[in-house]
Structures are given as C-alpha cells and as structure tokens.
Design a protein around this motif. Structure first.
Motif, short mmCIF file in Angstrom:
data_model
loop_
_atom_site.label_atom_id
_atom_site.label_comp_id
_atom_site.label_asym_id
_atom_site.label_seq_id
_atom_site.Cartn_x
_atom_site.Cartn_y
_atom_site.Cartn_z
N ALA A 216 56.47 43.47 22.22
CA ALA A 216 57.86 43.85 22.46
C ALA A 216 58.23 43.78 23.94
CB ALA A 216 58.12 45.25 21.92
N GLU A 217 57.23 44.08 24.82
CA GLU A 217 57.51 44.10 26.26
C GLU A 217 57.29 42.76 26.94
OE1 GLU A 217 56.12 48.15 24.87
OE2 GLU A 217 55.50 46.07 24.57
N GLY A 218 56.75 41.77 26.24
CA GLY A 218 56.47 40.48 26.85
C GLY A 218 55.27 39.80 26.22
N VAL A 219 54.33 39.36 27.05
CA VAL A 219 53.10 38.72 26.56
C VAL A 219 51.90 39.50 27.09
CG1 VAL A 219 51.72 36.62 26.44
CG2 VAL A 219 54.21 36.46 26.53
N LEU A 220 51.07 39.98 26.18
CA LEU A 220 49.87 40.71 26.52
C LEU A 220 48.72 39.73 26.76
CD1 LEU A 220 48.10 43.40 26.45
CD2 LEU A 220 47.76 42.87 24.04
N ILE A 221 48.02 39.91 27.89
CA ILE A 221 46.82 39.11 28.17
C ILE A 221 45.68 40.08 28.44
CG2 ILE A 221 45.74 37.35 29.60
CD1 ILE A 221 48.45 36.32 30.36
N TYR A 222 44.70 40.10 27.55
CA TYR A 222 43.52 40.95 27.71
C TYR A 222 42.31 40.06 27.95
CZ TYR A 222 39.49 43.83 26.53
OH TYR A 222 38.28 44.47 26.56
N GLY A 223 41.46 40.45 28.88
CA GLY A 223 40.26 39.68 29.17
C GLY A 223 39.04 40.56 29.31
N LEU A 224 37.94 40.12 28.75
CA LEU A 224 36.66 40.80 28.92
C LEU A 224 35.59 39.75 29.16
CD1 LEU A 224 35.02 43.43 28.88
CD2 LEU A 224 34.68 43.08 26.42
N ALA A 225 34.91 39.83 30.30
CA ALA A 225 33.89 38.85 30.65
C ALA A 225 32.57 39.55 30.91
CB ALA A 225 34.31 38.05 31.89
N GLY A 226 31.48 38.88 30.63
CA GLY A 226 30.16 39.41 30.89
C GLY A 226 29.20 38.31 31.26
N ALA A 227 28.18 38.65 32.02
CA ALA A 227 27.21 37.64 32.43
C ALA A 227 25.85 38.30 32.67
CB ALA A 227 27.66 36.93 33.70
N ASP A 228 24.81 37.50 32.51
CA ASP A 228 23.44 37.93 32.81
C ASP A 228 22.90 37.09 33.95
OD1 ASP A 228 22.47 40.13 31.40
OD2 ASP A 228 22.26 38.97 29.56
N VAL A 229 22.32 37.76 34.95
CA VAL A 229 21.70 37.05 36.07
C VAL A 229 20.38 37.74 36.38
CG1 VAL A 229 23.91 36.34 37.06
CG2 VAL A 229 22.86 38.49 37.80
N SER A 230 19.51 37.02 37.10
CA SER A 230 18.23 37.61 37.50
C SER A 230 18.45 38.61 38.62
CB SER A 230 17.28 36.50 37.98
OG SER A 230 17.74 35.95 39.19
N ASP A 231 17.50 39.52 38.81
CA ASP A 231 17.59 40.49 39.89
C ASP A 231 17.64 39.80 41.25
OD1 ASP A 231 17.53 42.53 38.05
OD2 ASP A 231 15.37 42.89 38.24
N PHE A 232 16.92 38.68 41.38
CA PHE A 232 16.91 37.94 42.64
C PHE A 232 18.30 37.42 42.97
CE2 PHE A 232 16.68 33.83 44.84
CZ PHE A 232 16.07 34.24 46.03
N VAL A 233 18.95 36.80 41.98
CA VAL A 233 20.29 36.27 42.19
C VAL A 233 21.27 37.40 42.48
CG1 VAL A 233 22.25 35.13 41.05
CG2 VAL A 233 19.95 34.18 40.83
N ALA A 234 21.15 38.51 41.75
CA ALA A 234 22.05 39.65 41.94
C ALA A 234 21.92 40.24 43.35
CB ALA A 234 21.76 40.72 40.89
#
Length: 265
Positions: A216-234
């Motif tokens: 009713a108010e417009g266009v809803l955009i919802y996003g959920l992202a996730g990723a796995d990385v090594s401790d070294f990269v993090a």
C-alpha cells in the motif's frame, strides 16, 4: 495449439491471481519504531549479526506476515554472519506491478558503473566495472538483457558475471520465483570469489535472498545475505562490510529500475 497457448498462460503471469495489496504493518507488525522509520528513509535499514537470533527484522514476531521460506533460503545454510536490509520505495498503490520489478531485475548491464564509497580511496568509485548476463554456468558467452516483458514467468534462472573492483570476475546464479504476493530472487556464487588470487568466499558459500512486493505504501524490498569464510580471511578482510556494500548497490540498482519503469500517477 490450444494446449500450447494454455501452457504459456499458466507459466507467465502479470500478477498472482487474487493477490491483495498488503500494508507494511500487516507484514511487519512487530518491527521496532526506530527501524520502521529508517526503512522509509532514502537509505533504508541495514543491520548485521553473527547469529540468526540477532536479526532485527526476521527475528521474533517482527515479520509475522513475511513468508518464512524467504529468510529460510539463507538461514538454513547457517552462514558465519548475516546482513539484513529493508527498504520501502514510496509509490501510489497499484503504480508498480510485478512485471515492473521483473524488468528491473532483468537489466543486468545497468549494474555496471554503480558507485559506492571506498574508505581506502576516500571517494566514490564504481563497484562493478562490468556486468553481463551469461548463456549458462558452463558457457561464459555474454547474452543481451531481454526486452521489457508484460508478463512474469513463475520461475527463471539467470547467470551473471560481475567484474568486481576488489574480487575481479565474479559469477552468480539468480533464481527467481513468483509467490502469492511478490518476487523472490535468490543470488548465489557458483564460482569462488577471490582477492589477489586467494579464494575469499568459496562457491555456493554466499547467498543473498531478495524479496520484492508491491504494498500500500509503495514497493517493499527485503534482503538477507549470508556468507562463510575462513578465520584467516576474516582476519584480513572486513567481509560483513564488503557484503553490505554489495547488497546495498544491488538493492539500489533494482530500486532505481523500479522507479524508472513504474507508471507514475
């Protein structure tokens, strides 16, 4: 011939049959007032968490009207961290339809040159130096973006190559599904994301679920992202920040496309 025409009709729709236009508060009845205010700002809401219980939008009763399958596409993978976003593009009810959203998602080449602020360089720079749709996961032949469509397929898969300013050539698969109220768009990397030839996020270890719904108010955009990385990269790269910036650019790309294609009152 009649059977063929019926199949085309069933596979492509302008809007789900009998879909109602919902209000924002019907979808997110328990959202904190501060976050709700941010959602309706130009920037929208962005948050991060290392645990699903720390997600402000998805967690608890905040999103009682949001189909659980939307967030489950990311939550079920149990990634090392999450990035969550929520934005409403103001529009008059019925101004933007699902084909408008679908066509905005189809303009892959419009991702090229979109800017983000680089802290290391101290200025706005293009995040994606090139963007193109590919023939398939096995054939890197560029194919043109489709012409604007008046109907939306129930499901569709596209393959995308983005020349990322930090990660170089990055390869993504986009799986689109039309549900009762809107469009789900699941983005995942089908090849490693690398930095200086070192794998940062291995294939299928990055997932972003985007959801679009005319409300009713417009266009809803919802996003959920996730990723796995090594401790070294993090320890070497601020991955949550990197993913947040890319998610923000992708959302702004679709939002701008919707704004341009949406029929103004």
């Amino acid at each position: 011939m009649l059977k063929k025409l019926l199949c085309v009709f069933v596979s492509c729709v302008s809007l789900p049959l009998f879909a109602e236009i919902r209000s924002f508060d019907a979808i997110f009845p328990g959202l904190p007032a501060g976050i709700r205010e941010t959602v309706f700002s130009d920037a929208g809401y962005f948050g991060s968490s290392v645990d699903a219980s720390g997600l402000s939008v998805t967690g608890g009763a905040a999103a009682a009207g949001l189909d659980p399958r939307i967030s489950a596409a990311v939550l079920d993978k149990k990634p090392a961290f999450f990035i969550e976003s929520l934005l409403v593009i103001p529009q008059t009810p019925d101004t933007v339809t699902l084909p408008d959203i679908y066509n905005a998602l189809g303009n892959v080449r419009k991702l090229k040159g979109r800017l983000y602020f680089s802290e290391t360089r101290g200025k706005q720079i293009p995040l994606f130096e090139d963007a193109t749709r590919l023939e398939s996961a096995k054939k890197n032949t560029p194919v043109p973006d489709p012409r604007p469509a008046s109907a939306v397929p129930r499901t569709e898969t596209v393959f995308i190559r983005l020349r990322d300013v930090n990660f170089g050539n990055s390869y993504y698969r986009g799986d689109m599904t039309v549900d009762n109220y809107g469009i789900r768009y699941l983005l995942s990397n089908y090849k490693n994301l690398t930095y200086l030839f070192v794998p940062v996020i291995r294939e299928e270890q990055f997932t972003a679920q985007l959801y679009f719904e005319p409300i009713a108010e417009g266009v809803l955009i919802y996003g959920l992202a996730g990723a796995d990385v090594s401790d070294f990269v993090a320890s070497k790269i601020d991955i949550p920040s990197a993913i947040s910036k890319r998610l923000a650019v992708i959302i702004s790309w679709v939002a701008e496309g919707i704004g341009k294609t949406g029929r103004q009152p």
